[in-house]
Design an enzyme around this catalytic site. Structure first.
Site, PDB file in Angstrom:
ATOM      1  N   HIS A  47       1.230 -67.424 -54.023  1.00 21.02           N
ATOM      2  CA  HIS A  47       2.393 -66.763 -53.433  1.00 21.02           C
ATOM      3  C   HIS A  47       3.725 -67.268 -53.974  1.00 21.02           C
ATOM      4  CE1 HIS A  47       4.598 -64.640 -50.304  1.00 21.02           C
ATOM      5  NE2 HIS A  47       5.150 -65.764 -49.885  1.00 21.02           N
ATOM      6  N   HIS A  71      -0.496 -68.305 -49.962  1.00 18.79           N
ATOM      7  CA  HIS A  71      -0.241 -67.674 -48.655  1.00 18.79           C
ATOM      8  C   HIS A  71      -1.592 -67.366 -48.025  1.00 18.79           C
ATOM      9  CE1 HIS A  71       1.338 -64.984 -45.598  1.00 18.79           C
ATOM     10  NE2 HIS A  71       2.573 -65.196 -46.016  1.00 18.79           N
ATOM     11  N   ARG A  83       6.968 -74.794 -49.397  1.00 17.74           N
ATOM     12  CA  ARG A  83       8.135 -74.099 -48.838  1.00 17.74           C
ATOM     13  C   ARG A  83       7.866 -73.579 -47.436  1.00 17.74           C
ATOM     14  NH1 ARG A  83       9.505 -68.767 -48.541  1.00 17.74           N
ATOM     15  NH2 ARG A  83       8.006 -68.062 -50.104  1.00 17.74           N
ATOM     16  N   GLU A 113       8.080 -67.538 -37.643  1.00 15.90           N
ATOM     17  CA  GLU A 113       7.125 -67.679 -38.758  1.00 15.90           C
ATOM     18  C   GLU A 113       6.634 -69.120 -38.807  1.00 15.90           C
ATOM     19  OE1 GLU A 113       7.304 -65.232 -42.529  1.00 15.90           O
ATOM     20  OE2 GLU A 113       9.422 -65.344 -42.024  1.00 15.90           O
ATOM     21  N   ARG A 159       2.178 -73.022 -44.094  1.00 12.18           N
ATOM     22  CA  ARG A 159       1.246 -72.233 -44.917  1.00 12.18           C
ATOM     23  C   ARG A 159       0.163 -73.032 -45.631  1.00 12.18           C
ATOM     24  NH1 ARG A 159       5.562 -68.335 -47.522  1.00 12.18           N
ATOM     25  NH2 ARG A 159       5.872 -67.431 -45.479  1.00 12.18           N
TER      26      ARG A 159
END
Ligand code: FAD
Ligand code: OAA
Length: 514
Positions: free
Chosen positions: A333, A228, A368, A114, A274
């Site tokens: 998000h 996101h 994050r 990811e 992100r």
């Protein structure tokens, strides 16, 4: 009035709440109360998975470095190191309890990639249904020992002599219910629903943040909201998330003409952190480079098998996967900030703990990294439960004072809040946009700097919580005159070193009830 007594009352039924209950239930009487059915949480919706330096050639130091880099070095370094170091131990503990993560044919745990991670280190369950599988597993684990009150909305924290002694709530028929407890745990998640579009469950409206704030606990880093990049959005309607793990398998972000949007924008391109990807996409939308953004999945095999949840969402939206393109757009998000907590989940209000997304331990910094939220929930459920299992707060006296409430002046509708926040406190922010948002929040007749007790219907109190959280975010964002992670000020586009370790703290004058 219905009254319950417990050692510990936990608000919420996401992973943070359920796992905390699992860690406490052998020593303490625990009651969980949750706003809707127990499944209504962001934890249940989680897709990508849970990150751990699990591969033989991976290393927690590298995981920590990745989290610090993605967090733009605003993280609490000690806590970030702790989280990364714990990751494998936490995952192993879940596996020993019986949790099944996906494995290959040889029985080896499958690890996905990811954004922001320098290695494949994301464990998942039933493809992209990790949240459903994990929360379902933990719910089953606790359900025989822990009472769960569904359709019960926490409306106020009870504070006596400077201690949190429980929580007031409203049940399905709007009847008041009081829970007295030696310790109260907020595990109410973030506040995605104060924005539209969002990936968040409708129950995630910032309640715990607002309740803690009005009760006098300190909140921190509220300006850091994560957007996101890939919500499935068709005809202006958001259907849910398209996991970053899809890009982890090789999917690319393109415009309507097939032009790649992340090429040359970051060394990790489509798998950049992100905040970077969302900013690139938002800019492409604003400048006309992309009239429509798609996730090109044409190169992926076995899509429906690897991503059954997303396949189902596409079906609902009428997206034909055979065409190899999913229409996507960024949306709110995750909240990096929250209720200030220490290593054990203790807030600044004695007796009150916060765990999971509503808490701010500092592990995420300004942005994050993927799959560190489920990890945070289980890790800090452990430290907080260890603290509650060994400490006994003072015995509780019953609170009899039912006075001092003011009826909430009618708050704005959810739609108005969501629209205002996305437009003025969204991916791009300026002094002007943020001032507009702050003034708008103040125009609803609430003085956010003065502690008050509010009465109203569940819906009114929920909207008050949304408005309070909106004000906390907008006013903090106005104060931070730099850009970092999820907080992008186009009038202050650079990261400024003096701001790196500085946090904006919000705290109202504490209230007392007798
Ligand atoms: C679509 C989606 C996918 C995600 N995928 C991942 C992923 O793969 N990996 C990862 O690490 N993170 C992921 N995240 C983030 C992660 O899921 C959440 O940050 C995390 O699950 C939060 O857990 P929590 O227990 O703190 O809160 P939540 O799971 O959000 O639970 C909050 C609970 O509090 C309850 N509640 C709220 N207000 C009240 C009230 N007033 N009274 C009573 N109950 C209340 C809610 O009903 C809910 O039960 C994802 C998030 C979303 C939205
Ligand atoms: O699946 C996703 O993209 C979401 C995710 O991992 C996260 O929020 O950590």
């Amino acid at each position: 009035m219905k009254t319950y007594h417990a050692d510990i009352v936990i608000v919420g039924s996401g992973l943070a709440a359920l796992y905390t209950a699992a860690k406490l239930m052998n020593k303490k009487r625990v009651i969980i109360l949750t706003k809707k059915k127990w499944q209504a949480s962001n934890s249940y919706l989680a897709q990508g998975g849970i990150a751990a330096a699990y591969a033989p050639d991976d290393d927690w130091h590298q995981q920590m470095e990745d989290a610090l880099r993605a967090g733009r070095y605003h993280n609490n370094v000690d806590e970030t190191a702790f989280l990364a170091r714990e990751s494998k131990r936490q995952v192993d503990a879940l596996i020993r309890m019986g949790m099944q993560f996906d494995r290959d044919q040889k029985g080896q745990i499958l690890l996905a990639r990811e954004g922001g991670h320098s290695a494949a280190r994301v464990l998942h369950a039933h493809g992209d249904a990790t949240g459903r599988e994990l929360t379902g597993f933990v719910k089953k684990y606790v359900e025989r020992q822990v009472i769960i009150h569904e359709h019960t909305q926490a409306t106020e924290l009870l504070v006596q002599n400077g201690h949190c002694v429980g929580v007031r709530a409203s049940d399905q028929s709007e009847e008041p219910v009081v829970y007295y407890a030696r310790n109260t745990v907020l595990a109410t998640g973030g506040c995605g629903q104060i924005y539209a579009p969002t990936s968040a469950d409708p129950a995630v409206t910032g309640d715990g943040l607002a309740l803690a704030y009005w009760a006098g606990a300190a909140l921190k880093d509220m300006e850091f909201v994560q957007f996101h990049p890939t919500l499935l959005i068709k005809n202006h309607r958001a259907y849910g998330l398209v996991s970053e793990a899809v890009r982890g398998e090789g999917a690319k972000l393109i415009n309507q003409d097939g032009k790649r949007l992340l090429e040359g924008k970051h060394p990790l391109e489509d798998l950049a952190p992100r905040d970077v990807v969302s900013r690139v996409l938002f800019k492409a939308q604003k400048t006309g480079e992309a009239e429509q953004i798609y996730l090109d999945i044409s190169m992926l095999d076995h899509f429906a098998e690897h991503f059954p949840t997303i396949t189902q969402l596409c079906r609902q939206a009428g997206v034909d996967l055979a065409k190899g393109r999913i229409p996507v757009s960024p949306g709110a998000h995750f909240l990096m900030g929250g209720i200030e907590t220490d290593h054990e989940g203790k807030t600044t209000l004695p007796g009150l703990y916060a765990i999971g997304e509503c808490a701010c331990t500092g592990v995420h910094g300004a942005n994050r990294i993927a799959s560190h939220s489920l990890l945070e929930a289980v890790t800090y459920a452990g430290t907080a439960a260890a603290s509650m299992n060994t400490h006994t707060e003072q015995p509780i006296e019953k609170i009899t004072d039912e006075s001092g409430f003011r009826n909430v002046p009618p708050p704005p509708s959810k739609k108005e809040i969501q629209k205002t926040m996305f437009e003025y406190v969204g991916i791009w922010r300026t002094q002007q946009s943020l001032t507009t948002a702050v003034d708008w929040c103040l125009s609803w007749g609430i003085d956010f700097n003065r502690a008050e007790r509010f009465d109203g219907t569940k819906d009114e109190l929920e909207r008050l919580n949304m408005l309070t959280t909106a004000w906390l975010i907008a006013s903090s964002a106005l104060e931070r005159t730099e850009s970092r992670g999820g907080h992008t000020r186009i009038d202050y586009p650079e990261e400024i070193e003096q701001w790196r370790t500085k946090s904006i703290i919000r705290e109202v004058t504490k209230i007392e009830q007798n």
